[in-house]
Every structure is written in structure tokens, then in C-alpha cells.
Design an enzyme around this catalytic site. Structure first.
Site, PDB file in Angstrom:
ATOM      1  N   ARG A  50       0.522  -1.351   0.090  1.00 33.24           N
ATOM      2  CA  ARG A  50      -0.127  -0.046  -0.690  1.00 33.24           C
ATOM      3  C   ARG A  50       0.769   1.340  -0.543  1.00 33.24           C
ATOM      4  NH1 ARG A  50      -2.392   0.885   5.920  1.00 33.24           N
ATOM      5  NH2 ARG A  50      -0.253  -0.019   6.912  1.00 33.24           N
ATOM      6  N   SER A  52      -4.658   5.781   5.798  1.00 31.90           N
ATOM      7  CA  SER A  52      -4.497   3.602   5.559  1.00 31.90           C
ATOM      8  C   SER A  52      -4.487   3.174   4.252  1.00 31.90           C
ATOM      9  CB  SER A  52      -5.730   3.190   6.309  1.00 31.90           C
ATOM     10  OG  SER A  52      -6.654   3.502   7.176  1.00 31.90           O
ATOM     11  N   GLU A  83     -18.704   4.775  -0.780  1.00 32.98           N
ATOM     12  CA  GLU A  83     -17.595   3.828  -1.810  1.00 32.98           C
ATOM     13  C   GLU A  83     -18.329   3.919  -2.820  1.00 32.98           C
ATOM     14  OE1 GLU A  83     -18.119   2.742   1.203  1.00 32.98           O
ATOM     15  OE2 GLU A  83     -16.580   2.915   2.396  1.00 32.98           O
ATOM     16  N   PHE A 136     -14.087  -2.730   0.504  1.00 31.72           N
ATOM     17  CA  PHE A 136     -15.152  -2.150  -0.456  1.00 31.72           C
ATOM     18  C   PHE A 136     -14.663  -1.393  -1.434  1.00 31.72           C
ATOM     19  CE2 PHE A 136     -14.371  -1.224   4.425  1.00 31.72           C
ATOM     20  CZ  PHE A 136     -15.857  -1.894   5.167  1.00 31.72           C
ATOM     21  N   HIS A 141      -5.642  -3.711   2.438  1.00 28.75           N
ATOM     22  CA  HIS A 141      -5.848  -4.254   3.278  1.00 28.75           C
ATOM     23  C   HIS A 141      -6.585  -5.390   2.746  1.00 28.75           C
ATOM     24  CE1 HIS A 141      -5.293  -0.377   4.897  1.00 28.75           C
ATOM     25  NE2 HIS A 141      -5.203  -0.875   5.909  1.00 28.75           N
ATOM     26  N   ASP A 158      -8.446  -6.635  12.586  1.00 30.38           N
ATOM     27  CA  ASP A 158     -10.060  -6.431  12.339  1.00 30.38           C
ATOM     28  C   ASP A 158     -11.649  -7.327  11.574  1.00 30.38           C
ATOM     29  OD1 ASP A 158     -10.011  -3.298  12.337  1.00 30.38           O
ATOM     30  OD2 ASP A 158      -9.943  -3.446  10.447  1.00 30.38           O
ATOM     31  N   ARG A 177      -2.030  -4.604   3.859  1.00 25.71           N
ATOM     32  CA  ARG A 177      -1.650  -3.648   4.488  1.00 25.71           C
ATOM     33  C   ARG A 177       0.055  -3.782   5.358  1.00 25.71           C
ATOM     34  NH1 ARG A 177      -2.171  -3.698  11.112  1.00 25.71           N
ATOM     35  NH2 ARG A 177      -2.786  -1.232  10.767  1.00 25.71           N
TER      36      ARG A 177
HETATM   37  C1  TPP Z   1     -18.512   0.165   4.522  1.00 24.60           C
HETATM   38  C2  TPP Z   1     -17.407   1.303   5.365  1.00 24.60           C
HETATM   39  N1  TPP Z   1     -16.404   1.977   4.745  1.00 24.60           N
HETATM   40  C3  TPP Z   1     -15.478   2.874   5.583  1.00 24.60           C
HETATM   41  C4  TPP Z   1     -15.435   1.665   6.312  1.00 24.60           C
HETATM   42  C5  TPP Z   1     -13.747   2.170   7.786  1.00 24.60           C
HETATM   43  N2  TPP Z   1     -14.086   2.920   8.702  1.00 24.60           N
HETATM   44  C6  TPP Z   1     -14.427   1.948   9.700  1.00 24.60           C
HETATM   45  S1  TPP Z   1     -14.751   3.138  11.297  1.00 24.60           S
HETATM   46  C7  TPP Z   1     -15.029   4.412  10.258  1.00 24.60           C
HETATM   47  C8  TPP Z   1     -15.574   5.806  10.190  1.00 24.60           C
HETATM   48  C9  TPP Z   1     -16.706   6.484  11.315  1.00 24.60           C
HETATM   49  O1  TPP Z   1     -17.012   6.935  11.346  1.00 24.60           O
HETATM   50  P1  TPP Z   1     -17.996   7.023  12.481  1.00 24.60           P
HETATM   51  O2  TPP Z   1     -19.197   6.713  11.779  1.00 24.60           O
HETATM   52  O3  TPP Z   1     -17.912   8.734  12.653  1.00 24.60           O
HETATM   53  O4  TPP Z   1     -18.000   7.061  13.481  1.00 24.60           O
HETATM   54  P2  TPP Z   1     -17.468   7.123  15.339  1.00 24.60           P
HETATM   55  O5  TPP Z   1     -16.634   8.488  14.991  1.00 24.60           O
HETATM   56  O6  TPP Z   1     -18.129   7.044  16.394  1.00 24.60           O
HETATM   57  O7  TPP Z   1     -16.857   6.111  15.254  1.00 24.60           O
HETATM   58  C10 TPP Z   1     -14.502   4.316   8.648  1.00 24.60           C
HETATM   59  C11 TPP Z   1     -14.420   5.193   7.462  1.00 24.60           C
HETATM   60  C12 TPP Z   1     -16.249   0.504   7.320  1.00 24.60           C
HETATM   61  N3  TPP Z   1     -15.797   0.134   8.311  1.00 24.60           N
HETATM   62  N4  TPP Z   1     -17.292   0.423   6.972  1.00 24.60           N
END
Ligand code: TPP
Ligand code: MG
Lengths: 337, 278
Positions: free
Chosen positions: A22, A49, A70, A95, A121, A129, A179
């Protein structure tokens, strides 16, 4: 790119450096961006990431943060390419290839748009994860789409080349990156051509056809087999599509036994693509890959072991396939055994 | 289950926070920030609001909970363990190989979960399906779904929002953890989804606001939500990502980073003690 000179030296002195593919994407797209204004990049809240963050810093005008969306991102990329841009879409493989599959198929590939899709990843490389974020199916679901080239580079140096070559091709390309760190086993000077498998060594007893991180593991396995008097060739099948039929058929003819190795489900993946080429040719094949299971949380080395993706697994498969080659009468068997 | 009072719920939230810190430290991977911002929401739900019986997780009349922001599952697992779904000691297995406590909730591994989540944007749709199913079965059970504010970027959330109001799902209550942060930074800079209140209202939802760290306010919102007929309810819970640990608060970097030993100890001390009670 970064550390290039240092890497070459490391390889020459036999001390293999470990880098993440990556990171190679991140470095290569900056180099591309400097040369070509048409290069643009998009991410869905995963800029650090996926390592597209460097490009974002260097070329803020040509970077688009789409948020966690996405499917939207894939079609925005299609739209950008319709205006002559060369968009790189960067998010986790699950994704980019999974969540946005139909957008990729129809808006990008059916329309033959010049979009480059990064699947980061991939495999089990996102250990902690767990299955929701690991991607063991992307080779299968990308290689079925017409027009889409599918590349699984084996290391940092090859990923840099893959990204640069992908940008020169008109049309969609999927590049699978990892990753975690993996050994740098190719050099700046190693020839790289999309669609041409790289023959690391020609075997006598069997040929191991691998992609991604499994190439380095296959080389290790072949090294150890040599000490046992078994000569297995190693082929780096970095391009899954278009597939290099000639090299695969040659290997089958030369060694009469094939082992495939991939960090992916055995169903539909690189091994299956090899089997499609070998259909109609009487050659025994053993497949090393994930056997129809979801991934899970754990440390990457532990998971590689749990899912049968180690050099021991490859060595075992080589012994197995040689046995079958020597038996000649190859009865029907179950790939799960 | 006995419904705990406000003081006790505050204590539970603190316990959850400490568990989260220990679990992510122990695994050296996992998500702290969004689990800490949801700690009071978890404690209110599992120790007061939910009509459930941890000893009978398949009790048909139970309320359902779906963690759409699946990455915050360290907080969920802690709430589940401490309310009696499984032994607290199992929290030590979080994210380790062969554990039921996967990095993101896995129903195949832990059957008392209502859904497998982690891929953002999908949980609310699952909750809509559960709400429809419960109504078909004439059950009075309610469905609670916790989503992140970054997660609202996903178009599917709004598809689910439309479906929920279209089907007049007044047995569905979504809680949005409005901590203002996602991975790459502030939600207002990454993808602005505000004004959320207007958005949910225009999608046919009844919208309530609450201080997501004030148990009394959270309980009040959940009570009000039950009184709404013919529409789904969204509670916009204002929170602080990383809440409770000063050096983690409002810091995007603490979204998915494990603490060092020193940071873990500092965090636990801030949360009331430094010793591991487990
Ligand atoms: C479909 C998808 N895209 C990307 C991710 C990677 N990802 C995990 S947490 C996150 C951010 C989430 O932010 P938020 O919903 O505000 O959660 P919080 O601040 O409460 O942790 C991302 C982009 C994922 N889990 N699922
Ligand atoms: Mg958030």
C-alpha cells in the site's frame, strides 16, 4: 521511489527489506501526479490507511475526499474519467471491489472508463479487524468483469511499476495491495509487463504459480525443497487478467505438476484462473489458498498459519502434487483434503 | 433485568470505558474513540432501557439492539459481559484468534448478536428488517440501532431512513453518535452531513436531541421516543470522541489506535483507577 537505492542494496547483500505494497501505491501516485496533471485520486475516509494521503497533501486540488460512500466514489471516478482525468479510487479491497461492485462493473467497466481501482488491506493483511474488513474474494469478483485488468503485485517495487503501468493503459485496472509489510523480492531492473508472468526459476519436478505476498513464501518453500532434492520452479503471476496462458502451459509441460498459491479463497481466485487455462490438459494441480472460510481477527502470521498459507503448506502441496504426477492415474479427489 | 438508576449507570459507563481501554491495549488493535463516545449510550441501553434477559438471549419478546457502527464493539462486548451475557474474563480474548469477540461484531461467532456489522451503513437497514419482522409477529419489542455520524455518509443509511418512515416503523429508534469525527478528520470537513435534524425530519422521522454523556438526558430521550406513534425516532446524541480520557478527547488519531502501556495506565488512572480488576 522512496528508499529505492537502499532497497537494491539490501537485496544485493541478502538482507531483504520488508515494506507494505500500500505504501508503494502511495509513493507511486505522487510520482505520477508530478508528471501528469490528469491523475486525480479519491478516497472514502481512508486516506491514511490507503496511503493516498501523500498525494492529497501534494495535490490538494486533484484529491477528492468522498466520505464513507464507496458506491458514490466509484461513479464520481467514472464521471471524472469521462472528462479525461485518470482517477485512482483508493479504499479497502472489500469496499472498492465489494461494496461498489456493480458500480465498478457497469459505470466503469461496461463503459470502459479509464478508472484505476486500488484494493488495499487485501487478503488477511488486516488481521485485527476480522472478516468484515478482510478481503478474500476480490480476485474472483474482479476477474469475471470484462475489460477489467486485475493485478496482484508481489512486493513494494512491483507495485510501484504496476501503478505506473496501469496509468498508461486506457481502461479500468484493479490493483490489489496489502496492509502489512512483506519482503521486497524484485528489483528496479526486474522486467514488468502487465499480462506477462515472471518466471523466477524454472523447475524440474513442479511449478509453483503464486501471486502477491505468496510469491516470496513460494520462493522460500522452493529454496527448502531444493535441499531435499526437489526442484520446484516459481512463477509470479502478478497479472490475473489478462492471464499469461503461454507461461502457464509451458510450466505444465516442463514440470508436469502445478501448485497454485494465493492469499484468497481457492474458489474463483488466481488458482481457479490457472485451472481454466489448464482445462483439457492432463496435469495434476494442488491449490494453496483459503478453503471456503471467512477470515477472522488475529495476528497476521497466526492467521496465515491457521488458513494454510505458509511455506510448509506450499511444500506439502508440492510433495502431494508430485505424488500424483508419479502415480499417473489421477483419481478424482477432494480439494479440501 | 433490574433497571439501574442514574448513578449506577454512570458507574457502568465508566466500567465500560475502562474495559475498552484494557481490551484494545491487550489486543494491540481496535477502536477506542468511538467506543468511549458511546459509553453512556451502551450503559443506558443495556442496564436500563432494553427489555432483555441476558440469560435468555433468544427470548422472543426481547428488545433488539443493532450496533451499526460495528467498530465500537469493544464497548458493546463490555456492556454485554457486564450485564451477564458472558463472563467478563472473556473480554481478554478480544480480537485474538479463535475468539467469539471479533474485531467487528460477528453473529456467527456470538449468536446473541442480532447482526454482523462493521461494514458501515448496513446496520440501520437490518434494524428496519427486524422492526418489520417484529410487527408481522405482533410483538411489542422495540429495535434500537446505534450509528456513527461519519457513517451517515453512506447512501444506504438514507435508503433505510426512507424505508423506516415509509413503513411507519414506530418500533424503531436510531441513535446517532454525533461526535463530529470520523477517520480522516472532522465530519464537517470530510463530508458535511449537517443539518442532521432537518435531514431526518424531512425523511419522515421524529427527531430528538440529547447530551450523549448525560444519562438523565439520554433516558429522557428514550422515554420520549416510546411515545411517538407511526414514525421512527432518531436520537441525535451530542458526544465527544474519546470521552473520559483527556488526551484522547476530540482527537481523530484515537479512532483506531492501540495505546502504549504508559498511555493505558494514564487512561485508566483518569477513569478512576489504575489497577486491573479483572
Ligand atoms: C463501508 C465502510 N467503509 C469504510 C469503513 C472504515 N471505517 C471504519 S470506522 C470509519 C469511520 C466511522 O466514523 P463514525 O461513523 O463517525 O464513527 P465514530 O466516530 O463513532 O467512531 C471508517 C471510515 C468501514 N468500516 N465500512
Ligand atoms: Mg463520528
Amino acid at each position: 521511489m522512496k528508499n529505492k537505492k537502499e532497497d537494491d542494496k539490501k537485496i544485493e547483500t541478502g538482507k531483504v527489506k520488508e515494506l507494505a505494497t500500500r505504501a508503494a501505491f502511495g509513493d507511486a501516485i505522487i510520482a505520477l501526479g508530478k508528471k501528469d496533471k490528469r491523475i486525480v485520486a479519491l478516497t472514502a475516509d481512508l486516506s491514511e490507511s490507503t496511503k493516498v494521503s501523500g498525494f492529497a497533501e501534494e495535490f490538494p486540488d486533484r484529491f477528492f475526499q468522498i466520505g464513507i460512500a464507496e458506491q458514490n466514489m466509484m461513479n464520481i471516478a467514472a464521471g471524472l474519467s469521462a472528462t479525461g482525468k485518470i482517477p485512482f479510487v483508493a479504499t479497502f479491497a472489500i469496499f472498492s471491489s465489494g461494496r461498489a461492485w456493480e458500480q465498478m462493473r457497469t459505470a466503469v467497466c461496461y463503459a470502459n472508463m479509464n478508472v484505476k481501482i486500488i484494493g488495499s488491506h487485501s487478503g488477511l493483511s488486516n488481521g485485527g479487524d476480522g472478516a468484515s474488513h478482510q478481503e478474500l474474494e476480490d480476485i474472483a469478483i474482479t476477474r469475471v468483469i470484462p475489460n477489467l485488468r486485475v493485478i496482484v503485485p508481489c512486493d513494494y517495487v512491483e507495485t510501484v511499476k504496476a501503478v505506473i503501468e496501469a496509468s498508461k493503459i486506457e481502461g479500468p485496472v484493479y490493483i490489489r495491495v496489502s496492509r502489512d509489510n512483506s519482503p521486497v523480492i524484485t528489483r528496479e531492473t526486474t522486467r514488468f509487463q502487465i499480462g506477462d508472468a515472471e518466471v523466477f526459476s524454472i523447475g524440474k519436478d513442479a511449478s509453483i504459480i503464486a501471486c502477491g505476498k505468496m510469491v516470496a513464501i513460494a520462493l522460500d518453500a522452493a529454496e527448502e525443497l531444493k535441499k531435499e532434492g526437489v526442484f520446484a520452479g516459481v512463477i509470479n503471476l502478478h497479472t490475473i487478467k489478462p492471464i499469461d496462458e503461454k507461461t502457464i502451459l509451458n510450466a505444465a509441460k516442463e514440470t508436469g505438476a502445478i501448485v497454485t498459491a494465493e492469499e484468497h479463497q481457492v474458489h474463483g481466485g488466481m488458482g481457479s484462473a490457472v485451472l481454466e487455462v489448464l482445462a483439457g490438459h492432463p496435469v495434476p494441480v494442488e491449490m494453496v489458498g483459503v478453503k471456503d472460510r471467512f477470515g477472522q481477527s488475529g495476528k497476521v502470521p497466526e492467521l496465515m498459519k491457521e488458513y494454510g498459507l505458509t511455506k510448509e503448506d506450499i511444500k506439502k502441496a508440492v510433495h502431494e502434487v508430485m505424488k500424483r504426477k508419479n502415480q499417473k492415474t489421477d483419481s478424482l479427489r477432494n480439494i479440501y483434503i | 433485568m433490574r433497571k439501574l438508576a442514574i448513578k449506577e449507570l454512570e458507574e457502568k459507563a465508566k466500567e465500560i470505558r475502562k474495559d475498552v481501554i484494557r481490551m484494545v491495549y491487550e489486543a494491540q488493535s481496535g477502536h477506542i474513540g468511538g467506543a468511549l463516545s458511546s459509553a453512556e449510550i451502551f450503559s443506558s441501553l443495556f442496564f436500563n432501557v432494553l427489555n432483555h434477559d441476558p440469560k435468555r438471549p433468544d427470548w422472543n419478546e426481547r428488545d433488539r439492539f443493532v450496533l451499526s457502527k460495528g467498530h465500537a464493539c469493544a464497548g458493546l462486548y463490555s456492556a454485554m459481559a457486564r450485564s451477564g451475557y458472558f463472563e467478563v474474563s472473556e473480554l481478554n480474548t478480544f480480537r485474538k484468534i479463535d475468539s467469539r469477540l471479533q474485531g467487528h461484531p460477528s453473529r456467527a461467532d456470538l449468536p446473541m448478536l442480532e447482526a454482523s456489522t462493521g461494514s458501515l451503513g448496513q446496520g440501520l437497514s437490518i434494524a428496519v428488517g427486524i422492526a418489520l419482522g417484529l410487527r408481522l409477529d405482533s410483538l411489542k419489542s422495540r429495535v434500537y440501532c446505534l450509528a456513527g455520524d461519519g457513517e451517515l455518509d453512506e447512501g444506504q443509511i438514507w435508503e433505510a431512513a426512507m424505508a423506516a418512515s415509509h413503513y411507519k416503523l414506530d418500533n424503531l429508534c436510531a441513535i446517532i453518535d454525533v461526535n463530529g469525527l470520523q477517520i480522516d478528520g472532522w465530519t464537517k470537513d470530510i463530508m458535511n452531513t449537517q443539518p442532521l435534524l432537518d435531514k431526518f425530519e424531512s425523511f419522515g422521522w421524529h427527531v430528538l436531541e440529547a447530551d450523549g454523556h448525560n444519562i438523565k438526558d439520554i433516558l429522557r430521550a428514550f422515554e420520549d421516543a416510546k411515545k411517538i406513534d407511526d414514525m421512527p425516532v432518531a436520537i441525535l446524541a451530542q458526544t465527544v470522541k474519546g470521552k473520559g480520557v483527556s488526551f484522547m478527547e476530540n482527537k481523530a488519531e484515537w479512532h483506531g489506535k492501540p495505546p502504549t502501556k504508559e498511555e493505558m495506565i494514564r487512561a485508566l488512572v483518569e477513569l478512576g483507577d489504575g489497577k486491573d480488576e479483572r
